[in-house]
Design an enzyme around this catalytic site. Structure first.
Site, short mmCIF file in Angstrom:
data_model
loop_
_atom_site.label_atom_id
_atom_site.label_comp_id
_atom_site.label_asym_id
_atom_site.label_seq_id
_atom_site.Cartn_x
_atom_site.Cartn_y
_atom_site.Cartn_z
N LYS A 55 0.84 -1.20 0.00
CA LYS A 55 0.00 0.00 0.00
C LYS A 55 0.87 1.25 0.00
O LYS A 55 0.63 2.19 -0.76
CB LYS A 55 -0.94 -0.02 1.21
CG LYS A 55 -2.07 -1.03 1.07
CD LYS A 55 -2.83 -1.28 2.37
CE LYS A 55 -3.85 -2.41 2.18
NZ LYS A 55 -4.58 -2.78 3.40
N GLN A 99 -4.78 -1.39 9.47
CA GLN A 99 -4.77 -2.75 8.90
C GLN A 99 -5.42 -3.74 9.86
O GLN A 99 -5.12 -3.76 11.05
CB GLN A 99 -3.31 -3.17 8.60
CG GLN A 99 -3.17 -4.50 7.88
CD GLN A 99 -3.73 -4.49 6.46
OE1 GLN A 99 -3.80 -3.46 5.80
NE2 GLN A 99 -4.15 -5.65 5.98
N ASP A 122 -10.86 2.96 3.86
CA ASP A 122 -11.32 1.57 3.77
C ASP A 122 -12.83 1.50 3.56
O ASP A 122 -13.36 0.45 3.17
CB ASP A 122 -11.01 0.83 5.08
CG ASP A 122 -9.74 0.00 5.01
OD1 ASP A 122 -9.44 -0.52 3.91
OD2 ASP A 122 -9.07 -0.14 6.04
N1 GUN Z 1 -7.23 -6.80 6.10
C1 GUN Z 1 -7.62 -7.56 5.04
N2 GUN Z 1 -8.20 -6.79 4.12
C2 GUN Z 1 -8.17 -5.53 4.58
C3 GUN Z 1 -8.62 -4.28 4.05
O1 GUN Z 1 -9.18 -4.18 2.96
N3 GUN Z 1 -8.39 -3.20 4.82
C4 GUN Z 1 -7.81 -3.29 6.04
N4 GUN Z 1 -7.65 -2.17 6.74
N5 GUN Z 1 -7.38 -4.41 6.56
C5 GUN Z 1 -7.57 -5.53 5.82
#
Ligand code: GUN
Length: 303
Positions: A55, A99, A122
């Site tokens: 990311k 996350q 998100d």
């Molecule tokens: N963990 C697995 N997928 C995601 C996501 O799309 N966003 C976040 N913040 N954590 C995750």
């Protein structure tokens, strides 16, 4: 029987990020600054660490600023709350991503609800969940993986998905439920199947589009797929791969690719399908958030 066409998520994600990088130049020209994405990682889960690194890398590639806060696994909840409040109050931060999963001693719902909705890239905050449900796409930030899944389905089938039957397997807040809302907004007939669904194979066999988001390696077999259907595999499961050597592993989806590829019309691979799209859509959300916060008109319409 001809084999399914493989949907190249990596290439489609690259097209999305190229578009974002181009639009970002306009944003920088207009504001004199770059959008800034702050990512919070608690603990050292190796898969989460890889996602967070990707990311950050992609953010920098499209011309954003990227801040990463990596906290030890035993960080008290109060410290995370303080950090989120600081990021919420910092006008230089446009997007905040925590996350998941968080360690068990931290109330993930509480943390998600603390993130300022306009910075919630998100799309997990209840305000954004509600806006998605109400179809208020101008104000909502939309969860990245479901949004990426719709784009991949459209890349195969064209922009008009109207009337197609989409069966989503999985009912998580992160993927299954928001994916259902998005395919509904595309005028699909939507079914959500899950662990308690009766005769799940028969339900899946009625789908024109199958979205598999359960987190069970190779659960969906080729025999469950209607010939010619489009299969979007959201699963990313690490399994043992003794054929590669002792202790080796590999990534597989929720779909048994080997059997599904000879039945489906289109199918996403794992890796290289939905995964890269999630990151591309995170960039789209970050630019959208920055534009909205600063009154900059923005053109990105990733869906
Ligand atoms: N963990 C697995 N997928 C995601 C996501 O799309 N966003 C976040 N913040 N954590 C995750």
């Amino acid at each position: 029987m001809t084999e399914a066409t493989i949907i190249d998520g990596k290439a489609i994600a690259a097209r999305v990020t190229d578009k974002i990088a181009a639009q970002n130049e306009g944003y920088v020209h207009e504001t004199g600054t770059s959008p800034c994405l702050a990512v919070v990682l608690v603990g050292e889960d190796p898969a989460s660490a890889v996602y967070v690194r990707n990311k950050g890398r992609t953010a920098e590639k499209v011309g954003f600023k990227s801040i990463q806060h990596t906290l030890p696994i035993d960080t008290p909840e109060s410290d995370i709350i303080t950090l989120i409040n600081t990021l919420n109050d910092d006008p230089a931060v446009n997007g905040i991503l925590v996350q998941l999963p968080l360690p068990a001693h931290i109330d993930a719902t509480r943390i998600i609800e603390l993130i300022a909705p306009e910075k919630d890239v998100d799309g997990f905050h209840p305000i954004n969940v509600g806006r998605l449900g109400a179809g208020d796409f101008d104000k909502a930030l939309i969860p990245c993986t479901p949004a990426g899944s719709v784009i991949l389905a459209k890349s195969a089938l064209g922009d008009n998905l109207s009337g197609l039957h989409t069966v989503i397997i999985g009912r998580s807040n992160i993927v299954g439920k928001p994916a259902a809302q998005l395919f509904l907004a595309e005028n699909c007939t939507v079914t959500i199947a899950h662990s308690r669904t009766r005769d799940i194979e028969d339900v899946v066999r009625r789908a024109d589009i199958v979205v598999a988001a359960v987190g069970r390696p190779k659960m969906v077999k080729g025999a469950w797929i209607k010939p010619g259907a489009t299969v979007i595999d959201v699963g990313i499961n690490r399994i043992a791969a003794p054929e590669k050597g002792e202790g080796k592993t590999r990534l597989v989806g929720d779909v048994d690719f080997a059997s599904a590829v000879s039945v489906a019309g289109y199918i996403t691979p794992v890796p290289g399908g939905v995964g890269p799209m999630t990151i591309a859509l995170l960039m789209a959300n970050t630019l959208a958030a920055a534009c909205r916060q600063n009154g900059v008109p923005h053109l990105i319409k990733p869906l």
